[in-house]
Write a protein that holds these residues in place. Structure first.
Motif, mmCIF file in Angstrom:
data_model
loop_
_atom_site.group_PDB
_atom_site.id
_atom_site.type_symbol
_atom_site.label_atom_id
_atom_site.label_comp_id
_atom_site.label_asym_id
_atom_site.label_seq_id
_atom_site.Cartn_x
_atom_site.Cartn_y
_atom_site.Cartn_z
ATOM 1 N N LEU A 89 0.811 -1.216 0.000
ATOM 2 C CA LEU A 89 0.000 0.000 0.000
ATOM 3 C C LEU A 89 0.844 1.265 0.000
ATOM 4 C CD1 LEU A 89 -2.677 -1.066 2.635
ATOM 5 C CD2 LEU A 89 -2.858 -1.169 0.145
ATOM 6 N N ILE A 90 2.074 1.167 0.476
ATOM 7 C CA ILE A 90 2.931 2.346 0.590
ATOM 8 C C ILE A 90 3.247 2.890 -0.800
ATOM 9 C CG2 ILE A 90 5.187 3.185 1.355
ATOM 10 C CD1 ILE A 90 4.992 1.188 3.656
ATOM 11 N N GLY A 91 3.053 4.194 -0.943
ATOM 12 C CA GLY A 91 3.305 4.852 -2.221
ATOM 13 C C GLY A 91 2.057 5.000 -3.080
ATOM 14 N N THR A 135 2.041 6.739 3.131
ATOM 15 C CA THR A 135 3.465 6.795 3.462
ATOM 16 C C THR A 135 3.875 5.745 4.484
ATOM 17 O OG1 THR A 135 3.055 8.441 5.182
ATOM 18 C CG2 THR A 135 3.620 9.261 2.974
ATOM 19 N N GLY A 136 2.914 5.118 5.121
ATOM 20 C CA GLY A 136 3.245 4.101 6.113
ATOM 21 C C GLY A 136 1.983 3.559 6.742
ATOM 22 N N ASP A 138 0.410 1.925 10.810
ATOM 23 C CA ASP A 138 0.575 1.497 12.190
ATOM 24 C C ASP A 138 -0.584 0.557 12.467
ATOM 25 O OD1 ASP A 138 1.286 1.178 14.833
ATOM 26 O OD2 ASP A 138 0.422 3.077 15.485
ATOM 27 N N SER A 139 -0.285 -0.730 12.554
ATOM 28 C CA SER A 139 -1.297 -1.764 12.690
ATOM 29 C C SER A 139 -2.160 -1.742 11.435
ATOM 30 C CB SER A 139 -2.102 -1.576 13.970
ATOM 31 O OG SER A 139 -2.998 -2.642 14.138
ATOM 32 N N ILE A 140 -3.438 -1.340 11.554
ATOM 33 C CA ILE A 140 -4.291 -1.304 10.368
ATOM 34 C C ILE A 140 -4.702 0.121 10.001
ATOM 35 C CG2 ILE A 140 -5.176 -3.640 10.679
ATOM 36 C CD1 ILE A 140 -7.724 -2.343 11.865
ATOM 37 N N ILE A 141 -4.030 1.103 10.563
ATOM 38 C CA ILE A 141 -4.315 2.502 10.248
ATOM 39 C C ILE A 141 -3.202 3.034 9.360
ATOM 40 C CG2 ILE A 141 -4.660 4.812 11.196
ATOM 41 C CD1 ILE A 141 -5.731 3.469 13.730
ATOM 42 N N LEU A 142 -3.601 3.502 8.180
ATOM 43 C CA LEU A 142 -2.635 4.024 7.227
ATOM 44 C C LEU A 142 -2.206 5.442 7.609
ATOM 45 C CD1 LEU A 142 -4.318 2.907 3.888
ATOM 46 C CD2 LEU A 142 -2.568 1.704 5.196
ATOM 47 N N THR A 143 -0.964 5.763 7.310
ATOM 48 C CA THR A 143 -0.460 7.123 7.461
ATOM 49 C C THR A 143 -0.364 7.713 6.052
ATOM 50 O OG1 THR A 143 0.848 6.406 9.360
ATOM 51 C CG2 THR A 143 1.406 8.529 8.380
ATOM 52 N N VAL A 144 -0.953 8.898 5.869
ATOM 53 C CA VAL A 144 -0.996 9.496 4.537
ATOM 54 C C VAL A 144 -0.496 10.929 4.596
ATOM 55 C CG1 VAL A 144 -2.907 8.033 3.761
ATOM 56 C CG2 VAL A 144 -3.404 10.212 4.846
ATOM 57 N N LYS A 145 -0.131 11.435 3.420
ATOM 58 C CA LYS A 145 0.215 12.859 3.294
ATOM 59 C C LYS A 145 -0.466 13.384 2.042
ATOM 60 C CE LYS A 145 4.453 12.618 0.610
ATOM 61 N NZ LYS A 145 5.853 12.973 0.525
ATOM 62 N N PRO A 146 -0.908 14.649 2.076
ATOM 63 C CA PRO A 146 -1.581 15.215 0.910
ATOM 64 C C PRO A 146 -0.641 15.280 -0.296
ATOM 65 C CG PRO A 146 -1.936 16.573 2.870
ATOM 66 C CD PRO A 146 -0.897 15.534 3.218
ATOM 67 N N VAL A 147 -1.193 15.014 -1.462
ATOM 68 C CA VAL A 147 -0.451 15.141 -2.717
ATOM 69 C C VAL A 147 -0.732 16.529 -3.254
ATOM 70 C CG1 VAL A 147 -0.187 14.274 -5.067
ATOM 71 C CG2 VAL A 147 -0.599 12.680 -3.190
#
Length: 148
Positions: A89-91, A135-136, A138-147
């Protein structure tokens, strides 16, 4: 049956084990067995054969083990292209599909039809419909950043 034949049979069995398991030590012991077989075939005594066996194993560990490990790492470089776990999922770029009221910055995104909870890597609020990059996790929660 001559002892050199026993050494060669042992070497063959060890090579089969090596091919099935990928454990480098079995290859190194097989090399030692081949050296012991050659020494027995030459007519040297059991002491010379055992010394040859031990020396062959040690030399194989010194010479071949790093080479084999390097080749395996080089061969496995392309495996990351076919991730089948969370790293796949990363990227990925996705859109925010649901904003959770009072969720503390938690939103929902959809990746390949699956809905995931996501949080901003900076802690900022993310608007509904915003395009984000994973971007990463933690367990089943995605870390995202705005594009941008």
């Amino acid at each position: 049956m001559s002892l050199w034949i026993v050494y060669l049979i042992a070497a063959a069995v060890l090579m089969i084990i090596e091919l099935l398991t990928g454990f480098v030590a079995t290859f190194c012991v097989a090399v030692g067995c081949v050296i012991a077989a050659v020494l027995d075939f030459m007519g040297l005594g059991i002491e010379a054969q055992l010394i040859g066996l031990a020396a062959g194993v040690i030399v194989a560990f010194i010479l071949f083990a790093p080479l084999i490990n390097h080749l395996r790492k080089k061969h496995n470089v392309h495996r990351e292209e076919y991730n089948s776990n969370m790293n796949a999922l990363i990227g990925r770029e996705v859109f925010v599909t649901q904003s959770i009221p009072d969720g503390g910055g938690v939103v929902r995104v959809t990746v390949d039809g699956d809905s995931w909870q996501a949080v901003s890597n900076s802690g900022d609020a993310i608007e509904l419909g915003a395009r984000v990059r994973v971007t990463g996790y933690d367990s089943i929660i995605l870390t995202v950043k705005p594009v941008i």
